[in-house]
Design a protein around this motif. Structure first.
Motif, mmCIF file in Angstrom:
data_model
loop_
_atom_site.group_PDB
_atom_site.id
_atom_site.type_symbol
_atom_site.label_atom_id
_atom_site.label_comp_id
_atom_site.label_asym_id
_atom_site.label_seq_id
_atom_site.Cartn_x
_atom_site.Cartn_y
_atom_site.Cartn_z
ATOM 1 N N SER A 132 -24.920 -49.910 90.046
ATOM 2 C CA SER A 132 -25.089 -50.668 88.801
ATOM 3 C C SER A 132 -26.535 -51.123 88.627
ATOM 4 O O SER A 132 -27.024 -51.199 87.505
ATOM 5 C CB SER A 132 -24.122 -51.855 88.741
ATOM 6 N N GLU A 135 -28.413 -47.994 87.424
ATOM 7 C CA GLU A 135 -27.993 -47.728 86.051
ATOM 8 C C GLU A 135 -28.686 -48.693 85.082
ATOM 9 O O GLU A 135 -29.160 -48.298 84.018
ATOM 10 C CB GLU A 135 -26.468 -47.909 85.967
ATOM 11 N N TRP A 136 -28.765 -49.971 85.471
ATOM 12 C CA TRP A 136 -29.414 -50.988 84.642
ATOM 13 C C TRP A 136 -30.913 -50.706 84.498
ATOM 14 O O TRP A 136 -31.475 -50.834 83.419
ATOM 15 C CB TRP A 136 -29.169 -52.368 85.261
ATOM 16 N N ASP A 139 -31.459 -47.693 82.152
ATOM 17 C CA ASP A 139 -30.824 -47.808 80.848
ATOM 18 C C ASP A 139 -31.892 -47.877 79.752
ATOM 19 O O ASP A 139 -32.844 -48.659 79.843
ATOM 20 C CB ASP A 139 -29.945 -49.057 80.810
ATOM 21 N N ASP A 140 -31.719 -47.085 78.712
ATOM 22 C CA ASP A 140 -32.691 -47.039 77.609
ATOM 23 C C ASP A 140 -32.942 -48.415 77.002
ATOM 24 O O ASP A 140 -34.075 -48.756 76.669
ATOM 25 C CB ASP A 140 -32.208 -46.096 76.498
ATOM 26 N N ASP A 141 -31.881 -49.207 76.844
ATOM 27 C CA ASP A 141 -32.038 -50.522 76.220
ATOM 28 C C ASP A 141 -32.916 -51.448 77.048
ATOM 29 O O ASP A 141 -33.589 -52.317 76.505
ATOM 30 C CB ASP A 141 -30.670 -51.184 75.999
ATOM 31 N N ASN A 142 -32.905 -51.285 78.357
ATOM 32 C CA ASN A 142 -33.718 -52.137 79.229
ATOM 33 C C ASN A 142 -35.150 -51.630 79.362
ATOM 34 O O ASN A 142 -36.060 -52.411 79.620
ATOM 35 C CB ASN A 142 -33.090 -52.252 80.615
ATOM 36 N N THR A 163 -29.879 -38.797 75.721
ATOM 37 C CA THR A 163 -29.232 -39.944 75.077
ATOM 38 C C THR A 163 -29.802 -40.305 73.719
ATOM 39 O O THR A 163 -29.229 -41.137 73.028
ATOM 40 C CB THR A 163 -29.341 -41.191 75.990
#
Length: 183
Positions: A132, A135-136, A139-142, A163
């Motif tokens: 996790s 993954e975090w 992550d594109d948003d992060n 993505t």
């Protein structure tokens, strides 16, 4: 370096501070050999962090404190994703400086702060889950910062292309004079 004497090992320009007793030659030699051969999350100091935050596009900092069993467990898990972070262009380091951690709003340890072009974001998930955490971090948003052009490596580019329905990519070479004239 805040106290002297100090021993810092640089691997590909990334510093790693020796925490042991410098008078025990065998331990120092073992540490140096280990640093050369194995991949570890580098231990840094406050001044090193300040420089790295300014110069490193994607920097994940693991804040921990002395005599913290949970911190030791988490660092063992994070060691498992250090190489993968490198492949995504994310520098993962550790720092034992509770007063500095408070500056970033950290009240409990351990904690992970992700600096994207100097902007901090604190992980609020389970640090003991290496999957996790990785993954975090990817992550594109992060990773995405508003109004910023990101420099990414090929592995991250592949992930972004998978993505993102629309994307413009500017390829350049550091030696290219014409490339500097373009945005």
């Amino acid at each position: 370096v805040e106290t002297y004497p100090a021993l810092v090992f640089f691997k590909e320009g990334v510093p790693n501070l020796y925490e042991g007793d410098l008078t025990v030659e065998e331990e120092v030699l073992d540490w140096l050999t280990e640093m050369k051969v194995e991949s570890h999350i580098e231990l840094i100091t406050r001044p090193m962090l300040e420089t790295m935050v300014e110069e490193t596009q994607y920097l994940a900092v693991f804040f921990y404190k002395q005599n913290c069993r949970t911190c030791d467990q988490v660092i063992a898990e994070l060691e498992n994703i250090d190489d993968e972070c490198d492949q995504y262009g994310i520098q993962l380091v550790k720092l034992k400086d509770p007063p500095l951690a408070k500056r970033y709003g950290i009240k409990t340890f351990p904690a992970l702060v992700y600096f994207r072009n100097g902007n901090p974001l604190t992980f609020d998930g389970d640090l003991k889950s290496e999957e996790s955490v990785l993954e975090w971090l990817v992550d594109d948003d992060n990773r995405e910062l508003e109004d910023e052009i990101e420099a990414v490596n090929f592995r991250m580019l592949d992930k972004l292309l998978e993505t993102s329905p629309l994307m413009a990519v500017f390829f350049y070479d550091d030696e290219c004079v014409e490339c500097d004239a373009n945005p």
